[in-house]
Design a protein around this motif. Sequence first.
Motif, PDB file in Angstrom:
ATOM      1  N   SER A 238      -4.100   4.040  -9.525  1.00 45.63           N
ATOM      2  CA  SER A 238      -4.821   4.999  -8.692  1.00 45.63           C
ATOM      3  C   SER A 238      -4.471   6.419  -9.089  1.00 45.63           C
ATOM      4  CB  SER A 238      -4.495   4.783  -7.206  1.00 45.63           C
ATOM      5  OG  SER A 238      -3.238   5.318  -6.898  1.00 45.63           O
ATOM      6  N   ASP A 239      -5.438   7.295  -8.892  1.00 45.91           N
ATOM      7  CA  ASP A 239      -5.164   8.723  -8.890  1.00 45.91           C
ATOM      8  C   ASP A 239      -6.069   9.347  -7.843  1.00 45.91           C
ATOM      9  OD1 ASP A 239      -7.702   9.210 -10.123  1.00 45.91           O
ATOM     10  OD2 ASP A 239      -6.799   8.891 -12.068  1.00 45.91           O
TER      11      ASP A 239
ATOM     12  N   GLY B 114      -9.451   7.395  -7.395  1.00 47.75           N
ATOM     13  CA  GLY B 114      -9.220   6.366  -6.376  1.00 47.75           C
ATOM     14  C   GLY B 114      -8.454   5.172  -6.918  1.00 47.75           C
ATOM     15  N   ARG B 115      -8.409   4.142  -6.108  1.00 49.00           N
ATOM     16  CA  ARG B 115      -7.673   2.927  -6.453  1.00 49.00           C
ATOM     17  C   ARG B 115      -8.631   1.951  -7.127  1.00 49.00           C
ATOM     18  NH1 ARG B 115      -6.319  -2.023  -3.616  1.00 49.00           N
ATOM     19  NH2 ARG B 115      -4.088  -2.544  -3.621  1.00 49.00           N
ATOM     20  N   ARG B 116      -8.189   1.369  -8.237  1.00 48.97           N
ATOM     21  CA  ARG B 116      -9.090   0.525  -9.028  1.00 48.97           C
ATOM     22  C   ARG B 116      -8.281  -0.506  -9.815  1.00 48.97           C
ATOM     23  NH1 ARG B 116      -8.434   5.754 -10.898  1.00 48.97           N
ATOM     24  NH2 ARG B 116      -7.463   5.943 -12.954  1.00 48.97           N
TER      25      ARG B 116
ATOM     26  N   MET C  54       3.886   1.927  -6.547  1.00 45.92           N
ATOM     27  CA  MET C  54       3.420   2.069  -5.166  1.00 45.92           C
ATOM     28  C   MET C  54       3.116   0.692  -4.585  1.00 45.92           C
ATOM     29  SD  MET C  54       3.152   5.307  -4.284  1.00 45.92           S
ATOM     30  CE  MET C  54       2.083   5.082  -2.861  1.00 45.92           C
ATOM     31  N   GLU C  55       2.960   0.644  -3.255  1.00 45.10           N
ATOM     32  CA  GLU C  55       2.425  -0.551  -2.572  1.00 45.10           C
ATOM     33  C   GLU C  55       3.161  -1.831  -2.946  1.00 45.10           C
ATOM     34  OE1 GLU C  55      -1.781  -1.386  -2.942  1.00 45.10           O
ATOM     35  OE2 GLU C  55      -2.145   0.728  -3.220  1.00 45.10           O
ATOM     36  N   GLY C  56       4.468  -1.785  -2.976  1.00 41.88           N
ATOM     37  CA  GLY C  56       5.208  -2.995  -3.321  1.00 41.88           C
ATOM     38  C   GLY C  56       4.860  -3.521  -4.696  1.00 41.88           C
ATOM     39  N   GLY C  57       4.402  -2.642  -5.577  1.00 39.77           N
ATOM     40  CA  GLY C  57       4.155  -3.041  -6.954  1.00 39.77           C
ATOM     41  C   GLY C  57       2.707  -3.365  -7.254  1.00 39.77           C
TER      42      GLY C  57
ATOM     43  N   THR D 239       0.208  -1.255  -7.130  1.00 44.29           N
ATOM     44  CA  THR D 239      -0.506  -0.121  -7.718  1.00 44.29           C
ATOM     45  C   THR D 239       0.425   0.795  -8.499  1.00 44.29           C
ATOM     46  OG1 THR D 239      -2.265  -0.127  -6.064  1.00 44.29           O
ATOM     47  CG2 THR D 239      -1.845   1.961  -7.147  1.00 44.29           C
ATOM     48  N   ALA D 240      -0.053   1.214  -9.658  1.00 40.25           N
ATOM     49  CA  ALA D 240       0.605   2.274 -10.424  1.00 40.25           C
ATOM     50  C   ALA D 240      -0.143   3.562 -10.144  1.00 40.25           C
ATOM     51  CB  ALA D 240       0.557   1.951 -11.917  1.00 40.25           C
TER      52      ALA D 240
END
Lengths: 515, 515
Positions: B136-137, B141-143, B386-389, B391-392
């Motif tokens: 994500s950035d 966004g998250r992808r 991030m997010e417990g792994g 998401t980078a």
Amino acid sequence: MARERRRRRRRRDSGTGPGAPDGPAQLAPRQVRNRFPPISVFDPDELDKLHIASLRVLEEVGMDFLHPEALDILARGGAEVDRETCRVRLDRGLVEQAISTAPAEFALGSRNPERRLVFGGNAVNFGSVASAPYCSDLDGGRRAGSFDDFCNLLRLVQSLNIVHLSSGYPVEPQDLPPETRHLDCIRAFVTLTDKPYHAYSLGRTRMLDAIELTKIARGLDDDGLMREPSLFSVVNTSSPLRLDGPMIEGVIELARRNQPVAITPFTLSGAMSPVTLAGALVQQNAEALAGIAFVQMVNPGAPVIYGGFTSNVDMRSGSPAFGTPEYTRAALAGGQLARRYDLPYRSSNVNAANAVDAQAAYESEMSLWGAVMGHANLVMHGAGWMEGGLTASFEKLVMDADLLQMMAETMAPITVDEASLGLDTIAEVGPGGHFFGTAHTLERYQTAFYEPLVSDWRNYEAWQEAGAPDTARRARDLVKRLLAGYETPPLDPGIREALDDFVERRKREGGAQAA
Amino acid sequence: MARERRRRRRRRDSGTGPGAPDGPAQLAPRQVRNRFPPISVFDPDELDKLHIASLRVLEEVGMDFLHPEALDILARGGAEVDRETCRVRLDRGLVEQAISTAPAEFALGSRNPERRLVFGGNAVNFGSVASAPYCSDLDGGRRAGSFDDFCNLLRLVQSLNIVHLSSGYPVEPQDLPPETRHLDCIRAFVTLTDKPYHAYSLGRTRMLDAIELTKIARGLDDDGLMREPSLFSVVNTSSPLRLDGPMIEGVIELARRNQPVAITPFTLSGAMSPVTLAGALVQQNAEALAGIAFVQMVNPGAPVIYGGFTSNVDMRSGSPAFGTPEYTRAALAGGQLARRYDLPYRSSNVNAANAVDAQAAYESEMSLWGAVMGHANLVMHGAGWMEGGLTASFEKLVMDADLLQMMAETMAPITVDEASLGLDTIAEVGPGGHFFGTAHTLERYQTAFYEPLVSDWRNYEAWQEAGAPDTARRARDLVKRLLAGYETPPLDPGIREALDDFVERRKREGGAQAA
């Protein structure tokens, strides 16, 4: 879902200890202890060099004590005093002898005996944010502090078990007249909270008022107060090497009555102290030792705290920075110096962020780890400080409570016994199984792990569905719940009346106007 | 104003060490060392109890090694092997003897000799985020991860001096076919960065391809690779008490060639291990020791890292939590166990937050302090997780670089000598003065203090005027500057061609299809 969560939390709350009835599960009130050994930054030889350099500062450069009474006390104590310049030189033997009477540990009480706190050894006490001119919350924005905000911040302090004491006015109530402000504020400490509190050293009159209100609150006479320290003051030197008159008056009145004083040089490296960290610490140490020696000359054995507040400025802009690597090392170093003199230590939870965002959190964590691993006994500004102290944030206050609880739990021991080692359950589950349903798990799962106040562990989808609230927004919700659930701690109506009578009388007299 | 700031930063950059030419001032590349003693959570007696309990687990319960070759090796090594169930029991003498050949320290190299890293003692190495399925950035966004994202994350890793190595795919490039993905990824590690990197233990074929690419990149033959460890793998046990076949194949191929393996049990307390922290650590220790003993049976003396990844689940939802008090204590405990066996230690910088906000920062700081004060030699997921792994995050990656730099600077010694003690400048300024203009300050101010990457120390008004950017938004700007300034590290064209030839040939052959 959120409602269900709240309900479940409430249920758990009854098992974990008091909090607001509608509030979140909290750690039960307790005297936090740090079982870990402190982190030292200097080897013994380096520590000695710092010690000797700071004694040389007091011997060769001296320090200004801007009050004739202080000069009398210091001269009687053996210092070389120049009355015209207020310059005081203390030789190293005198400093070492004077500070030797300061106690390594003392207790600070309040009208609720369960709130009594120990300062010294491995005891850790977290204070609220103090002395911010502004306050802010997400809904109301940033604004000059008012007495209304002041009281609401105190209600949060009272509601959060991990905030052990009020370490100053959480925000300056700028709508109250300066000459009677202290009367309203001390009365608010006593009535809205039952935790220990701080009185500013802003001249003799204000301090005597604070002392009288405290005696009324606790039902103590002068002798009783001597035996039971019940209010404290943080005294900043005006670095470099100066202690102002109003501060000195506060120190004298408190020390005489055996009430604790934290002497805290505000040695911003590169501005009010040398640009080198070692130099800033030499100066911090010189100023702290001079102040502590002075307290002991007023009343040998009076409780005193070694304060450290060395940080650095941004050398481009001159802005102070906090929670930096320099700050954190200085916090550790301050603790090492305090331990050398066997004195209780004060550090802080500080940051320079303008928003309750990642920077606010990581600079706070850097400060907190520095404080805790430096074995600070008093962590000032433990909850709510923002913007290098300019703003008290409601959201930051409750978020910091989560940080402080996490720190307290991190310092708690890991139980190691046959049941916790779990050999039987490991054997029962065996390779490839899982532990969710085992008796070992079911017996313990409700209390096995720390339950956070504002951390959100939902998965991304559930979090999105809930409106993607960031930490600050979740903290805002918690502020509202805590304020809605706040209960005024019980107070004997006779005491309440006596407090009011005193405040009204002193207001009629003009408060600190004459001072 | 921002532009002026950037210009000044750029100027300073030339003095502090390489970075992207248009990038921010960074700490010069260096082998970070932790001068502080580690924090221990157990007393010697408790540590012994944990040790003995974990040896009893391996002796009485055993562990499943799901590969016939592993069973052969373990049987030859003296273990009691049940070939039908794949259950292996190791008596305590055997475990202690086997692990005794593991080295306390080793080095990991890459094609740039200046990037060589030491693992062991007080060396600290920070790895990138690894194995996130999403990225994500703020703008995009998250992808699901793509190879494009993968490469951009690698460019950031290369640009940031404090990120010492790639500790896995920063994001899973889901747009590449699984059977040849490893070929593109290892080639990207070699060409887009010149830092050490990781290869996944996902079967023999993939690992052999990674080894061949590494030999080409470094110009090493088999003997040369044996002498110079040049790639590493983190191997997770399938807790409880299981090591999977593909992992085992990777371990065997690396250990045979003297390449380091980090054995890391993923012991989520309450799910894959006992709900008690002591029990989870017993199981972590049993699984780590079994894996390490296995590596030593493959090749006595092969470099190996003791990995710890014990955390807890949210017992309401089953979601994993990170950077909790339990996590932090487990990180410290893991280090203490690794030191007991004189082995390098791996920990992580992790959090469970869904946004790059305060929670992301404070959970990361809790993890980082646990890792660093547990004396981890390898800090996996050091930047970007991030997010417990799941998401980078691009923004989290550069923000974490600031956290890591701050940690490195916090561990740096405070200079104590005559000049830094600053007695002359304290005397020169004297009581009531200031230090801004002194020679002592002017000589040093440009490099005296840590200069942050994303922290914003402007006052509130200036920050408001600039659009009130929070930390994540400032990090977004830095991501763009770093990517714009990225320079591909030089690589011999012959090597580049050989890498491409190998990748193309192996793709034509179907990659890992047959495996």
